[in-house]
Design a protein around this motif. Structure first.
Motif, PDB file in Angstrom:
ATOM      1  N   LEU A   1       0.824  -1.207   0.000  1.00  0.00           N
ATOM      2  CA  LEU A   1       0.000   0.000   0.000  1.00  0.00           C
ATOM      3  C   LEU A   1       0.859   1.258   0.000  1.00  0.00           C
ATOM      4  O   LEU A   1       0.480   2.270  -0.597  1.00  0.00           O
ATOM      5  CB  LEU A   1      -0.950  -0.016   1.199  1.00  0.00           C
ATOM      6  CG  LEU A   1      -2.056  -1.072   1.099  1.00  0.00           C
ATOM      7  CD1 LEU A   1      -2.794  -1.210   2.427  1.00  0.00           C
ATOM      8  CD2 LEU A   1      -3.032  -0.718  -0.012  1.00  0.00           C
TER       9      LEU A   1
ATOM     10  N   ARG B   1      -0.378   5.358  -0.904  1.00  0.00           N
ATOM     11  CA  ARG B   1      -1.350   5.614   0.161  1.00  0.00           C
ATOM     12  C   ARG B   1      -0.680   6.259   1.378  1.00  0.00           C
ATOM     13  O   ARG B   1       0.459   5.957   1.706  1.00  0.00           O
ATOM     14  CB  ARG B   1      -2.010   4.307   0.612  1.00  0.00           C
ATOM     15  CG  ARG B   1      -2.600   3.458  -0.489  1.00  0.00           C
ATOM     16  CD  ARG B   1      -3.904   4.027  -1.035  1.00  0.00           C
ATOM     17  NE  ARG B   1      -4.462   3.138  -2.035  1.00  0.00           N
ATOM     18  CZ  ARG B   1      -5.273   2.116  -1.748  1.00  0.00           C
ATOM     19  NH1 ARG B   1      -5.606   1.872  -0.490  1.00  0.00           N
ATOM     20  NH2 ARG B   1      -5.740   1.345  -2.718  1.00  0.00           N
TER      21      ARG B   1
ATOM     22  N   GLU C   1      -4.842   6.358   5.062  1.00  0.00           N
ATOM     23  CA  GLU C   1      -5.527   5.547   4.048  1.00  0.00           C
ATOM     24  C   GLU C   1      -5.199   4.069   4.206  1.00  0.00           C
ATOM     25  O   GLU C   1      -6.079   3.212   4.029  1.00  0.00           O
ATOM     26  CB  GLU C   1      -5.136   6.041   2.651  1.00  0.00           C
ATOM     27  CG  GLU C   1      -5.695   7.416   2.301  1.00  0.00           C
ATOM     28  CD  GLU C   1      -5.109   7.993   1.022  1.00  0.00           C
ATOM     29  OE1 GLU C   1      -5.802   8.800   0.376  1.00  0.00           O
ATOM     30  OE2 GLU C   1      -3.959   7.625   0.682  1.00  0.00           O
TER      31      GLU C   1
ATOM     32  N   GLU D   1      -7.228   2.739   7.102  1.00  0.00           N
ATOM     33  CA  GLU D   1      -8.642   2.532   6.748  1.00  0.00           C
ATOM     34  C   GLU D   1      -8.803   1.282   5.889  1.00  0.00           C
ATOM     35  O   GLU D   1      -9.756   0.514   6.058  1.00  0.00           O
ATOM     36  CB  GLU D   1      -9.156   3.762   5.995  1.00  0.00           C
ATOM     37  CG  GLU D   1      -9.284   4.998   6.883  1.00  0.00           C
ATOM     38  CD  GLU D   1      -9.648   6.247   6.090  1.00  0.00           C
ATOM     39  OE1 GLU D   1      -9.645   6.174   4.839  1.00  0.00           O
ATOM     40  OE2 GLU D   1      -9.922   7.290   6.719  1.00  0.00           O
ATOM     41  N   THR D   2      -7.859   1.054   4.983  1.00  0.00           N
ATOM     42  CA  THR D   2      -7.931  -0.121   4.109  1.00  0.00           C
ATOM     43  C   THR D   2      -7.775  -1.427   4.890  1.00  0.00           C
ATOM     44  O   THR D   2      -8.489  -2.408   4.643  1.00  0.00           O
ATOM     45  CB  THR D   2      -6.833  -0.053   3.025  1.00  0.00           C
ATOM     46  OG1 THR D   2      -7.026   1.123   2.231  1.00  0.00           O
ATOM     47  CG2 THR D   2      -6.866  -1.283   2.122  1.00  0.00           C
TER      48      THR D   2
END
Length: 218
Positions: free
Chosen positions: A162, A167, A171, A174-175
């Motif tokens: 990520l 990101r 972010e 959250e993922t």
């Protein structure tokens, strides 16, 4: 010796010339110490490879690491899910430590380099069909030379992939469903293990070591 012992195989590679060469190895009873291997299907992409394994439940899967639609690691894991008894031999042109270590960790029964002598593969196949695991001499040396390096955890690999896609920590959190503080801890651990000091160096390391592909996938 296994004279007359019959086995089935699926060959998955996106190059026809490689599939032909592997068929030649698998159908050479003398080279395989008497094993009679029938190639029941060939596949030229990852999705077709998974479908072929589901259909045939072969004794052996010869699997290229880099194919369209699904990568070798993904195919290996799916093959294990649909046909747990299939012996899986992966082969690749990659000589990046990270990718080789990953293939060993996820349970490949054989790991070979496309630059290796085909005779080494042929000598190893009877042992693999008998239940053994074989890593080519080239890759064994690579792994031994780096034995002091601490491997990344599954979560650290997720964070790394990520990061490569650009990101932010928020972010990524959250993922993955984790806190920003936890993301930062994983990110710091990855950088410590890989010996890098910036996001740019981390991305370069991940690409170089085959932990991700150039498009940012796993």
């Amino acid at each position: 010796m296994a004279f007359g012992t019959k086995r089935t195989a699926v060959i998955a590679d996106d190059h026809a010339i490689v599939r032909t060469a592997l068929t030649g190895v698998l159908t050479n009873k003398d080279a395989l110490e008497g094993y009679e291997v029938t190639v029941c299907e060939e596949a030229d992409n990852g999705i077709s490879a998974i479908a072929a394994v589901r259909k045939h439940r072969p004794d052996l899967l010869m699997l290229d690491v880099t194919m369209p639609h699904a990568g070798g690691t993904e195919v290996l894991l799916e093959a294990r899910r649909w046909s747990p008894d299939t012996r899986i031999v992966v082969f690749t042109a990659v000589e990046a430590l990270g990718k080789i270590a990953e293939l060993v960790e996820v349970g490949a029964d054989g790991v070979f380099c496309k630059a290796d002598d085909v005779d080494e593969l042929a000598r190893a196949l009877p042992r693999i069909l008998d239940g053994g695991r074989v890593v080519s001499s080239r890759y064994t040396k690579l792994l031994e030379d780096s034995a002091g390096l601490e491997p990344l955890t599954d979560r650290e690999r997720q964070v790394l992939n990520l990061v490569v896609t650009g990101r932010t920590n928020r972010e990524i959190g959250e993922t993955l469903g984790i806190s920003v503080k936890t993301v930062d801890r994983h990110r710091t651990s990855v950088m410590s293990k890989t010996g890098v000091h910036s996001a740019a160096e981390l991305i370069a390391y991940a690409l170089r070591e085959g932990l991700i592909d150039a498009s940012g996938g796993t």
